[in-house]
Design an enzyme around this catalytic site. Sequence first.
Site, PDB file in Angstrom:
ATOM      1  CB  ILE A  84      25.081  85.667 -42.199  1.00  0.00           C
ATOM      2  CG1 ILE A  84      24.586  85.043 -43.514  1.00  0.00           C
ATOM      3  CG2 ILE A  84      26.509  85.766 -41.797  1.00  0.00           C
ATOM      4  CD1 ILE A  84      25.386  85.635 -44.810  1.00  0.00           C
ATOM      5  CG  HIS A  87      25.288  80.932 -37.422  1.00  0.00           C
ATOM      6  ND1 HIS A  87      24.446  79.844 -37.298  1.00  0.00           N
ATOM      7  CD2 HIS A  87      26.198  80.562 -37.421  1.00  0.00           C
ATOM      8  CE1 HIS A  87      25.459  78.881 -37.200  1.00  0.00           C
ATOM      9  NE2 HIS A  87      26.420  79.510 -37.369  1.00  0.00           N
ATOM     10  CD  GLU A  88      29.540  84.055 -39.004  1.00  0.00           C
ATOM     11  OE1 GLU A  88      30.482  83.772 -38.039  1.00  0.00           O
ATOM     12  OE2 GLU A  88      29.447  83.326 -40.022  1.00  0.00           O
ATOM     13  CB  SER A  89      27.833  88.794 -33.730  1.00  0.00           C
ATOM     14  OG  SER A  89      27.039  89.280 -34.442  1.00  0.00           O
TER      15      SER A  89
END
Length: 237
Positions: A84, A87-89
């Site tokens: 996660i 994907h996010e940062s």
Amino acid sequence: MLNLKLKRTLLTVAFLTLLTTFYGFEARFAEPATDAAASELAAVEPTDPAVLPLAESYQISVYDNIIRRISGEEGNDWRLMSAIAYHESRFTPDIVSRRGAKGLMQIMPVVARQFDVPQEQLLDPETNVRLANLLLNEIASTLRLPASVPEKDRMSLILASYNGGIGHVSDARRLARSHGENPDSWEVVARYLELKADPAYYEDEVVRCGRFTGYKQTRAYVDDVMKRYDRYCQVAK
């Protein structure tokens, strides 16, 4: 006492519906300051900077120890949380989207308020990772998926709620159930999420959160995170 507990439960459900619907809106329209908005994630290979070679094992990121420890304390797989975060940062701790999502896990300020965390702590990696774990656990608790649901379906439904909003995912599950299909199957629920752009479905009496137009983004999010998680499971223990 019973009425107080019921009221707290209803408030939690209402908060999550509002929060994750907004959070999903953020995910669809935010423009992070780095390449974190790239539409396609490359498969993780030993040369991928997201997986650093470390002696005979692999280090996913420089935040492995933090993510591993906090995720373990909260009962989540640290490799999923790492997927996660990638994907996010792309593991960028100080990233702030134009709509205000912050840090490794792109946490919205409303999440910090829900868990009584000061806004100025959102860019702290430990705080950010802790909040992401707490949010995922709240979503899982609210979905109330039966213990018999396969883990891949469970994870996918939680991720879809994290990205697209638990209200829309719950609507899709109710639609599936009303049409005699399995509300605990991600493939079935994903199909009804797509159908929620059609008035024949989003105007159904079981639908509470109206039209949903973010299906493609949410489907891509779930697929990307799950694929990266599978690869992390192969290279990191």
